[in-house]
Design a protein around this motif. Sequence first.
Motif, mmCIF file in Angstrom:
data_model
loop_
_atom_site.group_PDB
_atom_site.id
_atom_site.type_symbol
_atom_site.label_atom_id
_atom_site.label_comp_id
_atom_site.label_asym_id
_atom_site.label_seq_id
_atom_site.Cartn_x
_atom_site.Cartn_y
_atom_site.Cartn_z
ATOM 1 N N ALA A 159 5.832 -19.036 0.907
ATOM 2 C CA ALA A 159 7.117 -18.969 0.723
ATOM 3 C C ALA A 159 7.963 -19.452 1.997
ATOM 4 C CB ALA A 159 7.586 -17.799 0.401
ATOM 5 N N PRO A 162 7.267 -14.353 8.500
ATOM 6 C CA PRO A 162 6.250 -13.346 8.346
ATOM 7 C C PRO A 162 5.612 -12.918 9.586
ATOM 8 C CG PRO A 162 6.025 -15.090 6.770
ATOM 9 C CD PRO A 162 6.744 -15.794 7.859
ATOM 10 N N ILE A 199 0.777 -15.820 0.292
ATOM 11 C CA ILE A 199 1.962 -16.052 -0.862
ATOM 12 C C ILE A 199 3.408 -15.903 0.152
ATOM 13 C CG2 ILE A 199 3.620 -15.170 -2.724
ATOM 14 C CD1 ILE A 199 0.762 -14.442 -4.038
ATOM 15 N N LEU A 200 3.468 -14.693 0.857
ATOM 16 C CA LEU A 200 4.658 -14.668 1.714
ATOM 17 C C LEU A 200 4.481 -16.087 2.730
ATOM 18 C CD1 LEU A 200 4.375 -10.880 2.632
ATOM 19 C CD2 LEU A 200 6.138 -12.091 1.199
ATOM 20 N N ARG A 250 1.757 10.368 -4.503
ATOM 21 C CA ARG A 250 0.533 9.923 -3.385
ATOM 22 C C ARG A 250 0.745 9.800 -2.078
ATOM 23 N NH1 ARG A 250 -1.987 5.830 -2.194
ATOM 24 N NH2 ARG A 250 -0.718 4.400 -3.728
ATOM 25 N N LEU A 251 1.988 9.031 -1.862
ATOM 26 C CA LEU A 251 1.986 8.415 -0.613
ATOM 27 C C LEU A 251 3.161 9.241 0.283
ATOM 28 C CD1 LEU A 251 2.275 4.481 -1.469
ATOM 29 C CD2 LEU A 251 0.621 5.900 0.053
ATOM 30 N N LYS A 278 9.808 2.483 -2.277
ATOM 31 C CA LYS A 278 8.481 2.410 -2.440
ATOM 32 C C LYS A 278 7.777 3.792 -2.212
ATOM 33 C CE LYS A 278 8.122 -1.841 -3.505
ATOM 34 N NZ LYS A 278 8.054 -2.165 -4.944
ATOM 35 N N ARG A 281 5.457 -7.615 -6.997
ATOM 36 C CA ARG A 281 5.340 -6.964 -6.182
ATOM 37 C C ARG A 281 5.890 -7.109 -4.724
ATOM 38 N NH1 ARG A 281 -0.263 -4.223 -5.174
ATOM 39 N NH2 ARG A 281 0.165 -4.065 -2.930
ATOM 40 N N LEU A 282 5.904 -8.834 -4.724
ATOM 41 C CA LEU A 282 6.324 -9.507 -3.484
ATOM 42 C C LEU A 282 7.432 -9.813 -3.305
ATOM 43 C CD1 LEU A 282 2.926 -11.555 -2.434
ATOM 44 C CD2 LEU A 282 3.650 -9.286 -1.410
ATOM 45 N N SER A 310 -1.932 -11.999 -1.031
ATOM 46 C CA SER A 310 -0.454 -11.329 -0.873
ATOM 47 C C SER A 310 0.175 -12.152 0.420
ATOM 48 C CB SER A 310 -0.306 -10.104 -0.846
ATOM 49 O OG SER A 310 -0.665 -9.514 -2.225
ATOM 50 N N TYR A 353 13.452 -0.913 1.366
ATOM 51 C CA TYR A 353 12.272 -1.209 0.699
ATOM 52 C C TYR A 353 11.363 -0.005 0.925
ATOM 53 C CZ TYR A 353 7.750 -3.291 -0.036
ATOM 54 O OH TYR A 353 6.435 -3.583 -0.510
ATOM 55 N N LEU A 355 3.474 -5.559 8.605
ATOM 56 C CA LEU A 355 3.862 -6.265 7.332
ATOM 57 C C LEU A 355 2.705 -5.967 6.211
ATOM 58 C CD1 LEU A 355 5.618 -8.802 6.011
ATOM 59 C CD2 LEU A 355 3.791 -10.299 6.741
ATOM 60 N N LEU A 394 9.885 -8.338 -0.366
ATOM 61 C CA LEU A 394 9.423 -8.758 0.672
ATOM 62 C C LEU A 394 9.806 -10.220 0.877
ATOM 63 C CD1 LEU A 394 5.959 -7.243 1.281
ATOM 64 C CD2 LEU A 394 8.195 -6.370 2.478
ATOM 65 N N ILE A 395 9.861 -11.053 -0.081
ATOM 66 C CA ILE A 395 10.029 -12.358 -0.027
ATOM 67 C C ILE A 395 11.836 -12.468 0.499
ATOM 68 C CG2 ILE A 395 10.578 -14.664 -1.133
ATOM 69 C CD1 ILE A 395 7.824 -14.131 -2.324
ATOM 70 N N LEU A 453 3.613 -2.548 4.697
ATOM 71 C CA LEU A 453 4.644 -2.754 3.892
ATOM 72 C C LEU A 453 4.039 -3.381 2.323
ATOM 73 C CD1 LEU A 453 7.750 -4.237 6.100
ATOM 74 C CD2 LEU A 453 7.351 -1.833 5.133
ATOM 75 N N ILE A 454 3.404 -4.260 2.424
ATOM 76 C CA ILE A 454 2.866 -4.860 1.288
ATOM 77 C C ILE A 454 2.103 -3.755 0.604
ATOM 78 C CG2 ILE A 454 0.815 -6.370 0.464
ATOM 79 C CD1 ILE A 454 1.735 -8.343 2.626
ATOM 80 N N LEU A 455 1.163 -2.869 1.248
ATOM 81 C CA LEU A 455 0.345 -1.716 0.546
ATOM 82 C C LEU A 455 1.089 -0.696 0.245
ATOM 83 C CD1 LEU A 455 -2.665 -2.001 3.035
ATOM 84 C CD2 LEU A 455 -2.630 -2.997 0.694
ATOM 85 N N GLU A 494 12.453 -11.733 3.819
ATOM 86 C CA GLU A 494 11.894 -12.920 4.307
ATOM 87 C C GLU A 494 13.078 -13.858 4.602
ATOM 88 O OE1 GLU A 494 7.965 -13.981 3.814
ATOM 89 O OE2 GLU A 494 8.682 -15.836 3.326
ATOM 90 N N ALA A 528 3.330 -0.866 -1.913
ATOM 91 C CA ALA A 528 3.641 -1.193 -3.379
ATOM 92 C C ALA A 528 2.383 -0.854 -3.938
ATOM 93 C CB ALA A 528 3.964 -2.681 -3.615
ATOM 94 N N PRO A 541 -2.322 0.172 -3.571
ATOM 95 C CA PRO A 541 -3.509 -0.336 -2.804
ATOM 96 C C PRO A 541 -4.039 -1.619 -3.310
ATOM 97 C CG PRO A 541 -4.094 1.388 -4.199
ATOM 98 C CD PRO A 541 -2.636 1.347 -4.412
ATOM 99 N N GLN A 542 -4.541 -2.410 -2.379
ATOM 100 C CA GLN A 542 -5.100 -3.628 -2.822
ATOM 101 C C GLN A 542 -6.731 -3.988 -2.182
ATOM 102 O OE1 GLN A 542 -2.236 -6.403 -1.536
ATOM 103 N NE2 GLN A 542 -2.117 -7.317 -3.778
#
Lengths: 83, 344
Positions: B329, B258, B325-326, A80-81, A74, A2-3, B322, A70, B304, A6-7, B307-309, A10, B311, B313-314
Motif C-alpha cells: 500500500a 511502515p 499488504i501494508l 484474552r488480550l 482492539k 483487519r488491516l 499482512s 487503534y 508494527l 493500520l493502512i 499491532l497487526i496481531l 499509514e 486484531a 493471532p496469525q
Amino acid sequence: MRLAPLIGIEVVAFLLIIAETYVFFNVVVPLGPIPHNLLEYTGYGLLKFLLIVGLGVVWFLVVLEMTRLYTRSKLSPSPRLSS
Amino acid sequence: MTLGLADAGLLLLSFFIPLLVIILGMPGYLAALRRSGRVVDDVHKRPPTKVPSPAGPMLFIGALAGEMVAYLAFGSLIPLALMGAAGVAFAVGIADDVFVLGGWTKPLLLLLAAAPLVLLVRFQKDLYTPVLTFPILGDTAPHFIIYTLLVFISFPIVANAFNMMDSFNGQLSWFALLTSVALAFGITLHAVFTAGFSLAHLAAALPLVAITLGFLVFNRYPSKAFDGDSGSLMLGAMFAGMAITGGVEVAAMIAIVPAILNSFYTLSSVRGFVERRRMASRPTYLGEDGNLYATTDSSAPTTLVRLILLAGPQSERDLVKSIIILVAASCLLSAVISLLTWVA
C-alpha cells in the motif's frame, strides 16, 4: 478487513510527512532575512528550532494518538488480550 | 531522454549480473555456513529449525558486482558512492553480527555511511542535488548545509528501519524488494522526464532490486537463509543512497512509511535505542498452536507486528502476507507520488 485501520494510520502518517517536509524546506529554513546583530540572529535560530521541534511533535502526537485509539479498540472487546 | 539499445543493454547487465551472483552463489555459500556451524534458531517454528546466517556477505558481493558493472558501463561516480555506503553499513553489520554492538553504537557508526556520497559529490556535481522535489509543488530552493546534514542523518535512520523490519521469514526481503522497485520506478520516471538526468542514477539503483529479488528466493517462508544485521543494514544504506542519488527522497520516505512507523513505535515504547537482544520482553510470542500472538505484557515494545496481531493471532506465513499488504500500500502511494512529481 483487519488491516484497514493500520493502512489508515499509514496514509495519515504519509500525508503529514509530505506536508511537514514541505513546510520545513519552504517555510522554516528560509524564514526571515539574515539578521546582523547577535540578538536577532539568536532569536531567529531559536524560532527555527522551535518550529522544527513543533513539526516533529505534531507528527509524533497525531501518530501516537491514532495508534492509541487503534490499540484500545482492539484490546477492549477481547478478554484474552486484556489481562 | 532517449534510451538507445546499448544503454538498455547496459542497464540489463546492471540488473542481471548481481541477480545471477546471488542465485548462483548463495547455495554454495549457505552450504559453507552450515558446514562451519554458522546456523541460528528460527524461533518462530515449533520446534525451532536451524537456518544459516548471516547471508549478508553474499548480498554484499552481489551488490559490489552490480555497482561495478554500473560504474564500468556509465563511468559515473554514483555506483562508487553507493558501494562505499554499502561497505560501511556492511562492516557495521558484520561487527554487530559477531560482537553485538550497543544500542547507540550502531546508529552512530552508520553516520559514516553517508561519507562516500558527501565526499564524492565534490568530484561529480550531479551525484545528488541539495533540493527536494515535491509532487505538483515542484523543487525547494537548494539548501546545501541542511541537505548535507539530512544525508548524514538519513543513513542510520533508514538502515535501522530496515534492520527492525527483519524479524520473520521473508519479511525483510519482501520489504526491500517492494520498496526498491517503487524507488526504481520513481528514478526511471525522473530519468525519462527530466532533461540531462543521467541514466547512471538508474544503473546504480538496479543492483539493489536485483539482490533483493535474488535473496527473496532463499529468504521467503520457510527461510533457507537469514541475512543478519550485515545484510539488513547494508540493504537499508543502499536504499538511502539510491533515494538521495536518484533525487526521489519524497517517494522513498513514503515507500518506507511502515518501517518508519515500526521504528517510531519501538523507539517511543522502549524510550530510546535498545539492542533488541537486550529487550526485557518480546512484542509477540509463539503459541502452542504454532500461531503468533501479540504479547499483553505492558513492558514489551510496541511494534508494527504487535499491532497487526492485536486484531487476532496469525501464522507466520499469514503475518508476513499482512506486512506485505501494508508495504505494498505504501509503495503504491509512493508510485503515485512519483507519477505526480515527474509526469504531471
